[in-house]
Design an enzyme around this catalytic site. Sequence first.
Site, PDB file in Angstrom:
ATOM      1  N   LYS A   1       0.817  -1.222   0.000  1.00 35.46           N
ATOM      2  CA  LYS A   1       0.000   0.000   0.000  1.00 35.46           C
ATOM      3  C   LYS A   1       0.847   1.268   0.000  1.00 35.46           C
ATOM      4  O   LYS A   1       0.476   2.274  -0.592  1.00 35.46           O
ATOM      5  CB  LYS A   1      -0.949   0.000   1.206  1.00 35.46           C
TER       6      LYS A   1
ATOM      7  N   LYS B   1      -6.828  -7.340  -8.467  1.00 32.51           N
ATOM      8  CA  LYS B   1      -7.980  -7.481  -7.581  1.00 32.51           C
ATOM      9  C   LYS B   1      -9.073  -6.477  -7.978  1.00 32.51           C
ATOM     10  O   LYS B   1      -8.771  -5.342  -8.369  1.00 32.51           O
ATOM     11  CB  LYS B   1      -7.505  -7.198  -6.145  1.00 32.51           C
TER      12      LYS B   1
ATOM     13  N   LYS C   1     -12.499  -0.556  -5.946  1.00 29.33           N
ATOM     14  CA  LYS C   1     -13.259   0.654  -6.223  1.00 29.33           C
ATOM     15  C   LYS C   1     -12.337   1.781  -6.701  1.00 29.33           C
ATOM     16  O   LYS C   1     -12.776   2.776  -7.259  1.00 29.33           O
ATOM     17  CB  LYS C   1     -14.048   1.103  -4.989  1.00 29.33           C
TER      18      LYS C   1
END
Length: 333
Positions: free
Chosen positions: A114, A198, A201
């Site tokens: 991340k 993956k 959104k």
Amino acid sequence: MGKKIFSGVQPTGNLHLGNYLGAIKNFVKLNNESENECVFCVVDLHAITVNQDPKDLRNNIRETVAAFVASGIDPKKNIIFNQSQVSAHSETAWILSCVARMGWLNRMTQFKEKAGKDKEKASVGLYSYPVLMAADILLYDTTHVPVGDDQKQHLELCRDIAQKFNNDFKVEDFFKIPEPLIQKEFSRIMSLKDGTKKMSKSDPSDLSRINLTDDKDQIVNKIKKAKTDPLPLPSNIMDLEKRPEAKNLIGIYASLTNSNLEKSINEFSGKNFSEFKDNLSQVLVDKIIPISEEIKKLLIEEKYLDEILLNGFEKADKIASKKVKKIHEIIGF
């Protein structure tokens, strides 16, 4: 004997099929098993590890509750609350961060993914996020936590922290050591535009995901445009492994029909994608449209959603503050 289950969902808006099949569908199953005690948390403290618009965050918290209820989670039977309302979560996270070790957190692969290349600019919250997750779980004497592959490592850390606290303060079994609940027959839901990424959104293309608020035409159109390869559908799992887009679509079909991959492969072996996509679209419409319509109805009822959160807060706070009081005594506060 029933399980004590804790699970959290981040209120990041635009809940999609990956959230439903990866988490919410399993929550509904656990909620339907009468002997289980379930705590479902909207983890808004986790959400602010990255920048959030305050107005959007408020709406997203309600939308997450609406998705829980629309999918079949009973707010009377289970505790549904948002994390920031129960101050015990933040307080316990600080105490546990004094128990956790830097070396443990440095091993967390999700932070590396991340934070990307420039981890110096990532927030401290993003780095210490797994300690807060441990606090969330341990406050409720949780016995089982539903986890996907990406959270397995965090649950291991939670177990290590609980064990170390119990050992350091010589309080055997004070923090229960939670077990993972891994979904059987679940394949990770990937992007409809790229079977190696993956479903998310944050993908700029709305065609990459099925949102839980999509209507019938949007669902059919997205499946029609979903990326495939030129070959007919495979006849065995080994061939499927080499074809990410086919694997993703068959995995979605298997999850929605509560079937296994092998059975779904046999059903469509050698057929072309257009025929399979018609079947998949129908299954998706049957499952998602009732949820989508219910979410839209519930979002108008803000007062009702806030009431669910208030009731959930009262129940969660009672349990968590009792645990914190004992933590204070153990530590010597």
